[in-house]
Design an enzyme around this catalytic site. Sequence first.
Site, PDB file in Angstrom:
ATOM      1  N   ASP A 167       0.667  -1.291   0.066  1.00 57.92           N
ATOM      2  CA  ASP A 167       0.075  -0.073   0.008  1.00 57.92           C
ATOM      3  C   ASP A 167       0.962   1.184   0.106  1.00 57.92           C
ATOM      4  OD1 ASP A 167      -2.014   1.849   0.375  1.00 57.92           O
ATOM      5  OD2 ASP A 167      -2.719   1.165   2.214  1.00 57.92           O
ATOM      6  N   ASP A 196      -1.276   5.534  -6.675  1.00 54.75           N
ATOM      7  CA  ASP A 196      -1.537   4.731  -5.619  1.00 54.75           C
ATOM      8  C   ASP A 196      -1.784   3.322  -6.101  1.00 54.75           C
ATOM      9  OD1 ASP A 196      -2.513   4.400  -2.849  1.00 54.75           O
ATOM     10  OD2 ASP A 196      -4.507   4.438  -3.779  1.00 54.75           O
TER      11      ASP A 196
END
Length: 496
Positions: free
Chosen positions: A178, A376
Amino acid sequence: MAEKRFSRSFLMLLCFFFFSSSAHCRSLLQEPHTRVLDVSASIQQTKDVFSFDLEALEYLQQQQEQEEVEKSISSSSSSFSVQLQPRVTLYKPSHEDYKSLILSRLERDSNRVRSLNSKLELAVAGVKKSDLKPSEEEEIRPEDLSTPVVSGTSQGSGEYFSRIGIGRPAKAFYMVLDTGSDINWLQCEPCSDCYQQADPVFRPSGSSSYAKLTCESQQCQSLDVSACRSGTCLYQVSYGDGSYTVGDFVTETVSFGNSGGVDNIAIGCGHDNEGLFIGAAGLLGLGGGTLSFPSQVKASSFSYCLVDRDSNSSSTLEFNSAPLGNSVTTSLLRNRKLDTFFYVALTGMSVGGQPLAIDPSLFEIDETGNGGVIADSGTAVTRLPTQAYNSLRDSFVRGTKDLPSASGVALFDTCYDLSSKTSVKVPTVSFNFAGGKSLPLPAKNYLIPVDSAGTFCFAFAPTSSSLSIIGNVQQQGTRVRYDLANSQIGFSPNTC
């Protein structure tokens, strides 16, 4: 021939009108104007995703991991890597069909985007999550940290996993990758509330390198939300869908295969974990904050290549590896209000080789910290400001007039019925970056199936937020390298 020369000259003139870089214009004009989408293969993949042999995949992944370890050991450099695989290779979908799987993913994705926007909004406003705790008149107790900040439910939002060793002796766990988070954490015994994971839950008493952090430690002081219990540090991380993890903030040894471990990495040892990342043991934070894994190991760079989310293949997560020669590079920007996110210098987009008339300021970070474009790994679908999205969508629709349309699905408003097609030709969609660089995307990275019957949708979405996000659907098949030492980000297509 004269008409083609005129057309090219006109395009150059149009390009110079919107962009000051001649290199940028040449790059745009050299792009292939169309891409071919293999409709049959995409539809077949929506069916295959429900029939993967997870035991066979695990054996294959172990073999690949061993190859990576041997490669790392034989190298004298400081680089190291681990296998990276999509969620479906670890956790078999329980949905009845592909459409319900997609709808579940899109719901998780919307929750993810809300969480990222909330994080930025609080940072811009100068509000820390710790400021949202009870007022000074109320006593703050350690058990208060077990309450989620936002209520909601989750079906698990992690899409890509790596197998990471924790402790001495090392025990391997699947961890979610992440780039939008800093805190590393995993579920720990004893569990007051733990969700289902593929591996046994980590047992701190079985590790000789496990050590709790004091409340006065720098790592504890760096947490957004923390509390003390008997002089040791407690942490809480909460997410936009109401999921959260709470427990002891500790240091542990983190290792990648048999290539050695890194001692004293601050991680959360979660005893109360609700709803998030079903299948994985926890999360590897790759953000830009001081507590992220790259920051703690002082990595000069890291990179990943995300395979198709519905495939049974894998790639690698690499640290301190050399840059690839075919990279499209641009500046890696930071926001002084929030150090977690990695921003990219996006200046515009093009469709079919033609730049769109989008004001570049829509993609810039303003003086307040709003705006900008982040890359992201956890967001699926790229989000663009509504004005930019409308321009992109309208241009794509004009180039696909010959394709039969279909009703919108969830957040997708532009869909097509390709059930009678085996392949289709569509306009190329490209990201245009500062410095005159352009990244044309494969058709399967922006026209994706949403069922097994042949419905495909344009995989971008508008946002009312000023924050734009380049999602993992658009990153698939591309190695994304974050050059932290030189503040550059590179995109290398077809390198998984």
